[in-house]
Design a protein around this motif. Structure first.
Motif: not given
Length: 95
Positions: A62-74, A85-95
């Motif tokens: 698990d991991d978390s951010v204290f300041f700000g928010s998550i804007t993208m994930a793969r 790990p080097s094989r990454c899926a498509a990027t998900a973007r959050f607003s």
């Protein structure tokens, strides 16, 4: 989809990555301790940080951010024992 999840990616053989609603917390899980595959999540924050979290073989991290928010994930997977790990899926973007 996991309860409270905003986004889930991965597959049933390797593992999955979850970004939770609120965009403050992630979990990444490796489903098989003996398959020689590592799984991780690479995510970016609104403070322009890029963070990589790798699950232990057969476990979760698990991991978390204290300041700000998550804007993208793969979701990423690859050979266990190497670097992140080097094989990454498509990027998900959050607003």
């Amino acid at each position: 989809m996991a309860p409270g999840a905003a986004w889930v990616d991965g597959n049933s053989q390797e593992g999955e990555a979850i970004v939770y609603a609120g965009l403050k917390r992630v979990t990444v899980c490796d489903f098989n301790a003996n398959d020689g595959t590592a799984v991780g999540i690479k995510y970016a924050t609104s403070f322009l940080r890029v963070i990589q979290v790798q699950a232990p073989q057969g476990g979760c991290a698990d991991d978390s951010v204290f300041f700000g928010s998550i804007t993208m994930a793969r979701f990423c997977s690859g050979f266990a024992g190497g670097s992140f790990p080097s094989r990454c899926a498509a990027t998900a973007r959050f607003s």
